[in-house]
Design a protein around this motif. Structure first.
Motif, PDB file in Angstrom:
ATOM      1  N   LYS A   1      10.946  10.498 -11.574  1.00  0.00           N
ATOM      2  CA  LYS A   1      10.518   9.651 -10.468  1.00  0.00           C
ATOM      3  C   LYS A   1       9.253  10.232  -9.837  1.00  0.00           C
ATOM      4  O   LYS A   1       9.090  11.457  -9.755  1.00  0.00           O
ATOM      5  N   VAL A   2       8.372   9.354  -9.394  1.00  0.00           N
ATOM      6  CA  VAL A   2       7.138   9.764  -8.726  1.00  0.00           C
ATOM      7  C   VAL A   2       7.046   9.042  -7.385  1.00  0.00           C
ATOM      8  O   VAL A   2       7.320   7.840  -7.303  1.00  0.00           O
ATOM      9  N   ALA A   3       6.672   9.771  -6.350  1.00  0.00           N
ATOM     10  CA  ALA A   3       6.420   9.182  -5.036  1.00  0.00           C
ATOM     11  C   ALA A   3       4.914   9.156  -4.787  1.00  0.00           C
ATOM     12  O   ALA A   3       4.261  10.203  -4.796  1.00  0.00           O
ATOM     13  N   LEU A   4       4.376   7.943  -4.606  1.00  0.00           N
ATOM     14  CA  LEU A   4       2.948   7.761  -4.334  1.00  0.00           C
ATOM     15  C   LEU A   4       2.766   7.317  -2.889  1.00  0.00           C
ATOM     16  O   LEU A   4       3.468   6.423  -2.411  1.00  0.00           O
ATOM     17  N   ASN A   5       1.837   7.933  -2.203  1.00  0.00           N
ATOM     18  CA  ASN A   5       1.434   7.483  -0.875  1.00  0.00           C
ATOM     19  C   ASN A   5      -0.045   7.148  -0.884  1.00  0.00           C
ATOM     20  O   ASN A   5      -0.872   7.970  -1.315  1.00  0.00           O
ATOM     21  N   GLU A   6      -0.362   5.941  -0.444  1.00  0.00           N
ATOM     22  CA  GLU A   6      -1.744   5.474  -0.424  1.00  0.00           C
ATOM     23  C   GLU A   6      -2.163   5.172   1.008  1.00  0.00           C
ATOM     24  O   GLU A   6      -1.335   4.905   1.881  1.00  0.00           O
ATOM     25  N   THR A   7      -3.448   5.190   1.240  1.00  0.00           N
ATOM     26  CA  THR A   7      -3.980   4.763   2.533  1.00  0.00           C
ATOM     27  C   THR A   7      -3.908   3.248   2.609  1.00  0.00           C
ATOM     28  O   THR A   7      -4.407   2.542   1.730  1.00  0.00           O
ATOM     29  N   GLY A   8      -3.283   2.741   3.650  1.00  0.00           N
ATOM     30  CA  GLY A   8      -3.085   1.301   3.751  1.00  0.00           C
ATOM     31  C   GLY A   8      -4.054   0.581   4.665  1.00  0.00           C
ATOM     32  O   GLY A   8      -4.200  -0.633   4.573  1.00  0.00           O
ATOM     33  N   GLY A   9      -4.680   1.295   5.563  1.00  0.00           N
ATOM     34  CA  GLY A   9      -5.572   0.672   6.541  1.00  0.00           C
ATOM     35  C   GLY A   9      -5.178   1.086   7.938  1.00  0.00           C
ATOM     36  O   GLY A   9      -4.706   2.211   8.154  1.00  0.00           O
ATOM     37  N   TYR A  10      -5.356   0.162   8.895  1.00  0.00           N
ATOM     38  CA  TYR A  10      -5.095   0.461  10.301  1.00  0.00           C
ATOM     39  C   TYR A  10      -4.229  -0.631  10.902  1.00  0.00           C
ATOM     40  O   TYR A  10      -4.298  -1.794  10.507  1.00  0.00           O
ATOM     41  N   ARG A  11      -3.401  -0.229  11.863  1.00  0.00           N
ATOM     42  CA  ARG A  11      -2.548  -1.200  12.538  1.00  0.00           C
ATOM     43  C   ARG A  11      -2.492  -0.901  14.024  1.00  0.00           C
ATOM     44  O   ARG A  11      -2.783   0.206  14.478  1.00  0.00           O
ATOM     45  N   ASN A  12      -2.080  -1.912  14.767  1.00  0.00           N
ATOM     46  CA  ASN A  12      -1.965  -1.795  16.211  1.00  0.00           C
ATOM     47  C   ASN A  12      -0.838  -2.714  16.662  1.00  0.00           C
ATOM     48  O   ASN A  12      -0.657  -3.803  16.098  1.00  0.00           O
TER      49      ASN A  12
END
Length: 571
Positions: A297-308
């Protein structure tokens, strides 16, 4: 056969109770102290920390615990094993050596690496687009085992499975072979029980009436025997409860089908048997294991943007009309289409003729996301404040205008073992490649165990909360939510297994689950069923917009729903 090895957990997440390590060493009479610091979200947090100037990619709180216990552990022969190395296990190993040197202690430190795949993403499936901020394979236990066999006092790792922190020391202690499937599977179960700290000893337990000692729960200990069976307990004179119920609750936490895939073994959770073996002692026996899958198994984390997020408070009468009016006004001021995603939720806490102002309020929670920080930032939150004098009666917000914050996206994947260089670096600096298991299962898929559909009772029923006859514990598995539900006796389980179908789950969980893919698996030995609601959490906790992004409260919500329960099951 050697005596069981006593392994005590002292951390369930990065930020858990610091004093747990000292308490375990002083009162636990353990052979090994272990700690889990790496949730899926933690890898994203550590990646951000590592990216800052002078930042480190490991869990700093572990070093604080090491400072408190290292001397006692070395003196008494207690080994320390932790995955706190995160994205920099070598750096953490050096930091532990520095702590030892500063205290005048001779400590042999080893580390396990090879899980970080950021330098080569080509073998990951499905293919990776862009450059994730973290990409980690879930390694197994044998690197830990080899480090302990080489005399390490402290072993730190990157992303190994949570259970490996117990499997590794148990395999070292009992000198297991790599194909001792049943023993390895039993240790996986022991590791799964204690990995989240006091959740196994009364923490987050739904039946509060069973917990007579309401002090903070003691952290759990697994006494793992040579055959892989174990007893779950806790240090004497600590709070909480260890019972078949508390252990069942943790066994059901964040799992899927009963075939629990791991890098070293597949543990079959439908073979687990539990028995109360004394006060605060639960025996876990009968666990069967089989070869693991051919991929990791591999866990990937990506930059998604910005939220408010801005939360508007609605009070008193005409709540729904006020909410509609506020939403229309707000997106007349800012263009709804300017955002990549908009999530609007009306959260009803209000009640008619409320006894206090606070009890008459509801919340309109509005979250926006954008790749452009400026779009999701003050431009959005300041726009909400334009409703202050021109909006609905009683307008106010829970916070002043806020700026946008970055969010991440979690994606699960798999990678061939041949693409991963599982490596242990021994205390003397020797680098050793950790061998793969000697056999693999023919499939990488978890085999679903269908729920037995029995006949519903024809007798008299009473409409009561589901929680009157069932416990539940829920959590997140990436974008999926899991809810383990169990009954207190055989009759309750027979009813539960026939009642809690996928369709019934959708009905009870309401609109957000109505169109979701729901799987229900039976675990008869635990008098339980496990429910998986796919996609409920979107792209994982770091990007989720629902108020409970990790589904921690989903089980308690399910227990609160009114259902028709046979009267003979009720107290």
């Amino acid at each position: 056969m050697s005596r069981p090895v006593r392994i005590g957990n002292v951390s369930g997440f990065y930020g858990d109770r610091i004093d747990a390590a000292r308490e375990m060493v002083e009162a636990g009479e353990v052979d090994v102290v272990c700690g889990d610091y790496l949730a899926e979200l933690t890898m994203l947090i550590l990646a951000k920390a590592q990216d800052r100037d002078g930042g480190v990619g490991y869990a700093r709180t572990f070093l604080t615990q090491v400072e408190q216990i290292l001397g006692s552990c070395v003196e008494r022969g207690i080994r320390i094993v932790a995955n706190a190395g995160g994205l920099d296990p070598a750096g953490l190993a050096d930091a532990v050596r520095a702590v030892a040197a500063g205290q005048g202690i001779t400590a042999r430190v080893a580390h396990v690496e090879g899980d970080d795949l950021r330098s080569d993403l080509s073998a990951i499936s499905p293919p990776v687009e862009g450059a994730p901020v973290s990409a980690n394979a879930y390694l197994g236990a044998w690197g830990i085992t080899e480090a302990l066999a080489a005399g390490a006092d402290v072993v730190v790792t990157g992303r190994v499975t949570d259970a490996s922190l117990v499997v590794g020391p148990a395999a070292w202690w009992h000198d297991w072979a790599r194909d001792d499937w049943d023993a390895l599977a039993g240790a996986v179960v022991a590791g799964h029980v204690i990995e989240c700290g006091p959740q196994a000893t009364g923490g987050n337990y739904p039946f509060l009436d069973e917990i007579t000692d309401r002090r903070y729960p003691g952290f759990p200990i697994a006494e793992v025997a040579a055959d892989g069976g174990c007893v779950i307990t806790k240090p004497d004179r600590t709070g909480g409860l260890v019972s078949v119920g508390t252990v069942t609750a943790q066994l059901l936490y964040e799992i899927g089908p009963p075939a629990y895939l791991g890098p070293d073994v597949t543990a079959h959770f439908d073979t687990i048997r539990l028995e109360q073996a004394g006060e605060h002692r639960v025996a876990v026996t009968g666990v069967r294991g089989s070869p693991p899958p051919q991929t990791l198994k591999v866990a990937l984390n990506e930059t998604g943007g910005y939220r408010n997020t801005m939360t508007l408070v609605l009070t008193g009468l005409d709540i729904e009309a006020k909410a509609v009016h506020a939403e229309q006004l707000l997106f007349g001021i800012v263009d709804r289409d300017a955002f990549d995603d908009v999530d609007v939720r009306l959260l009803r806490f209000d009640r008619p003729d409320a006894a206090s102002n606070a009890e008459a309020t509801a919340h309109l929670r509005i979250t926006v996301k954008s790749a452009d920080r400026r779009v999701a930032g003050r431009a959005f939150s300041n726009a909400t404040m334009q409703l202050a004098l021109g909006g609905y009666a009683g307008f106010h917000t829970t916070t002043p205008p806020t700026d946008a914050s970055a969010f991440g996206i979690y994606r699960p994947a798999r990678v061939p073992r041949s693409a991963v260089a599982h490596t242990v670096v021994l205390p003397d600096g020797e680098r050793r490649t950790v061998a793969d298991p000697p056999a693999f299962s023919p499939t990488d898929s978890q085999v679903s165990a269908p729920v037995r559909i029995g006949e519903q009772s024809k007798g008299a029923t009473r409409r009561v909360p589901l929680g009157a006859v069932a416990g539940a514990r829920s959590g997140d598995k990436g974008g999926d939510a899991n809810v383990g539900v169990w009954a207190r006796d055989d009759a309750g389980h027979a009813w539960l297994a026939s009642f809690l179908t996928a369709g019934r789950v959708r009905e009870l969980l309401g609109s957000e689950a109505a169109e979701r893919d729901v799987e229900v698996f039976e675990l008869p030995n635990l008098r339980a069923v496990n429910v998986v609601v796919h996609g409920l959490l979107g792209d994982g906790v770091a990007s989720a917009t629902r108020p409970d992004p990790q589904a921690k409260g989903l089980g308690e919500y399910l227990r609160s729903r009114l259902v028709d329960v046979p009267e003979h099951l009720l107290p």
